[in-house]
Design an enzyme around this catalytic site. Sequence first.
Site, mmCIF file in Angstrom:
data_model
loop_
_atom_site.group_PDB
_atom_site.id
_atom_site.type_symbol
_atom_site.label_atom_id
_atom_site.label_comp_id
_atom_site.label_asym_id
_atom_site.label_seq_id
_atom_site.Cartn_x
_atom_site.Cartn_y
_atom_site.Cartn_z
ATOM 1 N N ASN A 209 0.856 -1.193 0.000
ATOM 2 C CA ASN A 209 0.000 0.000 0.000
ATOM 3 C C ASN A 209 0.893 1.244 0.000
ATOM 4 O OD1 ASN A 209 0.581 0.772 2.869
ATOM 5 N ND2 ASN A 209 -0.311 -1.258 3.195
ATOM 6 N N ASP A 278 -4.410 -6.593 4.941
ATOM 7 C CA ASP A 278 -5.406 -7.488 5.549
ATOM 8 C C ASP A 278 -5.445 -8.841 4.839
ATOM 9 O OD1 ASP A 278 -6.355 -5.706 7.517
ATOM 10 O OD2 ASP A 278 -7.491 -4.617 5.991
ATOM 11 N N LYS A 288 8.956 -17.231 -10.874
ATOM 12 C CA LYS A 288 8.240 -16.067 -11.384
ATOM 13 C C LYS A 288 6.998 -16.521 -12.172
ATOM 14 C CE LYS A 288 8.764 -12.198 -14.483
ATOM 15 N NZ LYS A 288 9.479 -11.708 -15.645
ATOM 16 N N PHE A 323 -4.776 2.775 14.596
ATOM 17 C CA PHE A 323 -5.059 3.797 13.584
ATOM 18 C C PHE A 323 -6.202 3.318 12.704
ATOM 19 C CE2 PHE A 323 -1.976 7.324 13.254
ATOM 20 C CZ PHE A 323 -1.260 7.056 14.409
ATOM 21 N N LYS A 337 -13.818 -0.001 15.394
ATOM 22 C CA LYS A 337 -12.503 -0.661 15.538
ATOM 23 C C LYS A 337 -12.008 -0.562 16.979
ATOM 24 C CE LYS A 337 -11.394 -0.002 10.750
ATOM 25 N NZ LYS A 337 -10.690 0.705 9.708
ATOM 26 N N LYS A 341 -11.409 -4.142 18.712
ATOM 27 C CA LYS A 341 -10.022 -4.532 19.000
ATOM 28 C C LYS A 341 -9.620 -4.224 20.438
ATOM 29 C CE LYS A 341 -8.694 -4.178 14.152
ATOM 30 N NZ LYS A 341 -7.586 -4.209 13.212
HETATM 31 N N1 CTP Z 1 -3.800 -3.934 11.943
HETATM 32 C C1 CTP Z 1 -3.064 -4.995 12.425
HETATM 33 N N2 CTP Z 1 -3.004 -6.174 11.744
HETATM 34 C C2 CTP Z 1 -3.678 -6.339 10.584
HETATM 35 C C3 CTP Z 1 -4.444 -5.262 10.077
HETATM 36 C C4 CTP Z 1 -4.462 -4.066 10.772
HETATM 37 O O1 CTP Z 1 -2.462 -4.865 13.486
HETATM 38 N N3 CTP Z 1 -3.613 -7.497 9.940
HETATM 39 C C5 CTP Z 1 -3.860 -2.675 12.698
HETATM 40 C C6 CTP Z 1 -3.259 -1.472 11.985
HETATM 41 O O2 CTP Z 1 -1.893 -1.289 12.328
HETATM 42 C C7 CTP Z 1 -4.124 -0.318 12.480
HETATM 43 C C8 CTP Z 1 -5.474 -0.965 12.685
HETATM 44 O O3 CTP Z 1 -5.227 -2.349 12.872
HETATM 45 O O4 CTP Z 1 -3.695 0.186 13.726
HETATM 46 C C9 CTP Z 1 -6.358 -0.788 11.495
HETATM 47 O O5 CTP Z 1 -7.534 -1.485 11.739
HETATM 48 P P1 CTP Z 1 -8.277 -2.309 10.591
HETATM 49 O O6 CTP Z 1 -9.635 -2.707 11.092
HETATM 50 O O7 CTP Z 1 -7.451 -3.422 10.123
HETATM 51 O O8 CTP Z 1 -8.365 -1.237 9.506
HETATM 52 P P2 CTP Z 1 -8.431 -1.512 8.019
HETATM 53 O O9 CTP Z 1 -7.330 -2.423 7.602
HETATM 54 O O10 CTP Z 1 -8.505 -0.207 7.346
HETATM 55 O O11 CTP Z 1 -9.777 -2.344 8.007
HETATM 56 P P3 CTP Z 1 -11.119 -2.147 7.164
HETATM 57 O O12 CTP Z 1 -10.754 -2.585 5.827
HETATM 58 O O13 CTP Z 1 -12.034 -3.065 7.890
HETATM 59 O O14 CTP Z 1 -11.484 -0.717 7.311
#
Ligand code: CTP
Length: 399
Positions: A209, A278, A288, A323, A337, A341
Site C-alpha cells: 500500500n 489485511d 516467477k 489507527f 474498531k 479490538k
Molecule cells: N492492523 C493490524 N493487523 C492487521 C491489520 C491491521 O495490526 N492485519 C492494525 C493497523 O496497524 C491499524 C489498525 O489495525 O492500527 C487498522 O484497523 P483495521 O480494522 O485493520 O483497519 P483496516 O485495515 O482499514 O480495516 P477495514 O478494511 O475493515 O477498514
Amino acid sequence: MLKGKTVLLGVCGGIAAYKACELASLLVKQHAEVHVIMTKNAEEFVRPLTFEALTKHRCVTDTFDREHPEEVTHIALAQKADLVLIAPATANIAAKLAHGICDDMMTSTVLAARCPKVIAPAMNTNMYENPVTQDNLERLSGYGWTVIEPVSGLLACGDTGKGKFPDPQFILQYVLKELAFEKDLAGLRVLVTAGPTREALDPVRYITNHSSGKMGYAIARIAAFRGADVTLVSGPTALEIPAFTNFVSITSAEDLFREVTARSSAQDIIIKAAAVADYRPSHVADEKIRKSDSDMFIPLERTPDTLRHLGSHKQEGQLLCGFAMETSNLEERAREKLKKKNLDLIVGNNVKVPGAGFGTDTNVVTLITEDSVESPGIMSKEEVAGCILDKLLSLRKQG
Ligand code: CTP
C-alpha cells in the site's frame, strides 16, 4: 523545537570543522540561540565570519578580547548555555577537557559551564582508537558528558576506519533529545509499528500500500525524545531510522505479528501506525509467474490481525492505540474498531481530506477514546505525534 534554548558550539581544528557550519545552521533553523567558540587551530579551517553570518552572534576565539572588557566573556557564555556541544572535537581537546586543563577560551568556558555537555570526536582512526584517547572519552562520559561516536568510512587522511564526523542531522538529534522535550515518558516502554507491509506473490512481485511510514516514525522519534524506551517495528520505508530507538525491520504482516507479539508483554504502550495488509496471496509461487493471454485471478487469504490479538491479550495497565484510515464515516468506523479490538485510543484520519493523505508531512486526525473525541485540525506529523503521546499519558494517569 529549540526556541528559547542557548547552545554553545565549540569548534576544534580538524577537517570536519567545515561540517560544524551546517550544524550551526541546523541549530539556528530549530530557533536555538547559537554561540560559537573556535580554537585557534579551527580558524585555520573555517573563518569565524562564516559562523557569525550563520548565527548572527560574535564568534569567540580569544580569551583576552579587548573589544569587550566589561564582560568576562567565558563566564557569561558558560552561564547562558543550556547545552555545550563540542563538534568536531580533536583528541587534544578531549584530553584537555578530561583533565580540567583550561588554557584557552573554549576549555575555560566549558569548565565553567554547569549545563549538559555533548562531545562529537572526529579524527584519524589510529588517534581515535589510541587507548589514551579512549580513556579520555571514557573519563568525560564518567563526568556526565554524552559522547557521540564517530562513524566509519574513508577519512580525509586517506585511511579507512572509525573517526569520521557523523552527519550534522544526526548530531542535531542529540541536541533535540537533551533540550527540546520534557522527559515525561521516562521509564515507559513504548512499541510503535510503522510503514506498509509487503505480501509476496512470487520472487519478484508483492502486494503493498502507499504508507510512507512518516506518521509512525514521527511517533517513535518524539517518544524517544520524551525519554521513552522505544522499539520501532517497521515495514520497508525510505526513511532514516529515528535516533535512540530499537529498530526492528519486517516485511510481511506475518513478520509484524511475530515481532510485535514477541515483545508486546514488556510494553507499557503499543501504538500501531503500520498499514498492515489485511490479505495476502494464498500461495507464494517459487518461480516467477508467467503471463498468459487470459485474465488472472489471485486467491487471497487473511493475514493475522496483530492489533486484535493484542487487544484480546492486553496486559494489566497496558495502553493500546490503533489507527483507522477511512474514506467516509470516520468517527463511526473508527469507533467500531476501537471496540472490536479492545483499544484505549484510536487515531482516525480521512485520506480524502487535504493534508491527511499518504506521504504528506502533515496529518488531520481525530483522537477517539471510549468517552472522548478530539479533532485538533491540520498539524505536522511531529505535532500529531505529540498529541497522541499526550493523550496516552493522560489516559495512563487516569488509570
Ligand atoms: N492492523 C493490524 N493487523 C492487521 C491489520 C491491521 O495490526 N492485519 C492494525 C493497523 O496497524 C491499524 C489498525 O489495525 O492500527 C487498522 O484497523 P483495521 O480494522 O485493520 O483497519 P483496516 O485495515 O482499514 O480495516 P477495514 O478494511 O475493515 O477498514
